[in-house]
Design an enzyme around this catalytic site. Sequence first.
Site, short mmCIF file in Angstrom:
data_model
loop_
_atom_site.label_atom_id
_atom_site.label_comp_id
_atom_site.label_asym_id
_atom_site.label_seq_id
_atom_site.Cartn_x
_atom_site.Cartn_y
_atom_site.Cartn_z
N ASN A 23 0.79 -1.21 0.00
CA ASN A 23 0.00 0.00 0.00
C ASN A 23 0.83 1.26 0.00
O ASN A 23 0.38 2.32 -0.39
CB ASN A 23 -0.86 0.00 1.27
CG ASN A 23 -2.21 0.61 1.01
OD1 ASN A 23 -2.55 0.86 -0.14
ND2 ASN A 23 -2.97 0.85 2.05
N THR A 78 17.19 -20.54 -26.11
CA THR A 78 15.76 -20.28 -26.30
C THR A 78 15.41 -20.48 -27.76
O THR A 78 16.10 -19.96 -28.64
CB THR A 78 15.43 -18.83 -25.90
OG1 THR A 78 15.95 -18.60 -24.60
CG2 THR A 78 13.94 -18.59 -25.90
N LYS A 120 13.86 -19.86 -31.16
CA LYS A 120 13.31 -18.72 -31.89
C LYS A 120 12.96 -19.21 -33.30
O LYS A 120 13.49 -20.21 -33.73
CB LYS A 120 14.36 -17.60 -32.01
CG LYS A 120 15.01 -17.21 -30.69
CD LYS A 120 14.17 -16.24 -29.92
CE LYS A 120 14.84 -15.87 -28.59
NZ LYS A 120 13.97 -15.12 -27.71
N LYS A 165 14.79 -24.06 -24.47
CA LYS A 165 13.82 -23.35 -23.64
C LYS A 165 12.66 -22.83 -24.47
O LYS A 165 12.85 -22.30 -25.55
CB LYS A 165 14.55 -22.18 -22.96
CG LYS A 165 13.65 -21.18 -22.29
CD LYS A 165 14.48 -20.07 -21.65
CE LYS A 165 13.60 -19.00 -21.06
NZ LYS A 165 12.74 -18.34 -22.04
N GLU A 188 9.28 -17.15 -22.97
CA GLU A 188 8.36 -16.88 -21.86
C GLU A 188 6.92 -16.67 -22.33
O GLU A 188 5.98 -16.96 -21.61
CB GLU A 188 8.82 -15.68 -21.03
CG GLU A 188 8.89 -14.36 -21.77
CD GLU A 188 10.21 -14.17 -22.52
OE1 GLU A 188 10.46 -13.03 -22.96
OE2 GLU A 188 10.98 -15.15 -22.67
N HIS A 215 11.34 -17.91 -15.32
CA HIS A 215 11.62 -16.73 -16.12
C HIS A 215 11.05 -15.50 -15.42
O HIS A 215 10.01 -15.59 -14.78
CB HIS A 215 11.01 -16.87 -17.52
CG HIS A 215 11.50 -15.81 -18.47
ND1 HIS A 215 11.01 -14.54 -18.46
CD2 HIS A 215 12.46 -15.84 -19.42
CE1 HIS A 215 11.65 -13.81 -19.37
NE2 HIS A 215 12.53 -14.58 -19.97
N ARG A 216 11.74 -14.36 -15.54
CA ARG A 216 11.34 -13.18 -14.77
C ARG A 216 10.61 -12.14 -15.62
O ARG A 216 10.73 -10.95 -15.38
CB ARG A 216 12.57 -12.56 -14.10
CG ARG A 216 13.65 -12.12 -15.08
CD ARG A 216 14.83 -11.49 -14.37
NE ARG A 216 15.82 -10.98 -15.33
CZ ARG A 216 16.79 -10.12 -15.01
NH1 ARG A 216 16.92 -9.72 -13.77
NH2 ARG A 216 17.64 -9.70 -15.92
#
EC number: 4.1.1.39
Length: 455
Positions: A114, A164, A166, A192, A195, A285-286
């Site tokens: 808050n 990753t 692609k 991977k 994300e 993953h962030r």
Amino acid sequence: SVGFKAGVKDYKLTYYTPDYETKDTDILAAFRVTPQPGVPPEEAGAEVAAESSTGTWTTVWTDGLTSLDRYKGRCYHIEPVAGEENQYIAYVAYPLDLFEEGSVTNMFTSIVGNVFGFKALRALRLEDLRIPTAYTKTFQGPPHGIQVERDKLNKYGRPLLGCTIKPKLGLSAKNYGRAVYECLRGGLDFTKDDENVNSQPFMRWRDRFLFCAEAIYKAQAETGEIKGHYLNATAGTCEEMIKRAVFARELGVPIIMHDYLTGGFTANTSLAHYCRDNGLLLHIHRAMHAVIDRQKNHGMHFRVLAKALRLSGGDHIHAGTVVGKLEGEREITLGFVDLLRDDFIEKDRSRGIYFTQDWVSLPGVLPVASGGIHVWHMPALTEIFGDDSVLQFGGGTLGHPWGNAPGAVANRVALEACVQARNEGRDLAREGNEIIREASKWSPEFAAACEVWKE
């Protein structure tokens, strides 16, 4: 006088206590406070302590039914930030009883829920948290941790390699599985899901899981090494997420993946518990972290999100690359990388670590370096991150002029060359380029990669 004195009150009377001795069971927080002009830092620090614990803006009669002294947060120290005008670090101690056991969600709702919209503050940033051992012990933490992962994968003495797949969106499941197979066959340990690959119309999750499992088993059979693909189980509901995790377990794959910030801490902790109970590793993953941690004076530093993840649970987490960035960034990044991996971390302000943190045998998390890295970065990455890390080359694998498998070969040769050189006692920081050039003579795939990405 009867009753209590009504009216709006100064927070600092109750919540600023410079002589307070912190307890071993307190949760300690370091906030970077930028007060509005004219607001004294003590009042600003006390406001933060009050609003993130027991306080409200006016005196209420129900205060008399509880022991404020037992439950209130206290601002116990304030120091100006060197080189910044009107910026202070306010240290706040929270009694442990304010928090639900084993809930990262509740911890964040209390501490940062808050207070960030407060009028008296121009900006507020949570720089670090000290999690007391009493609270840490209420969490399961990472499903398995670094040592167990090495044993499961039978890979020792070197960083792990990932990639990753692609283009991240648009491939069919079968072609996606083919790319996975080529990378694993070439010598990577992991591939991977991106994300944002969840379950879209062009590739539903179940088809992807099946074709990736096929790729894993084929690559394992041909290389004699254990392989994995981070199957992204992130979904719109927790039930659907667990359903995907169950299917992954039924396929017998070693690792799944979750986007812990967009998915939320509650979902993440549930998934981590499922993973420990069922022998799955969990890659985190962030995505969305920069929304929270990018501003220097407002939000939350990534080291806090990293600590929270270690409590909530994950075996890998993305942690930036350091390479090619500023030197100062490097120390800060290594600070939270150690927070993820080590059992005990000493307070060290030069590395951004505000508190000594004892994780009391909570398993460690492998940091993942990913984003814009290629073979020429390998010596620096090996030196900076050491063995306990995952190095992920997306474009640095798939961008190889001869294709995915040769790209994977190049990365594996580069890594093995760097590890060997390091073990022979060579200085990777100084001789890195030389080591790469020597090794490229023995591998045409590696030589081609060196040519494409030479600086």
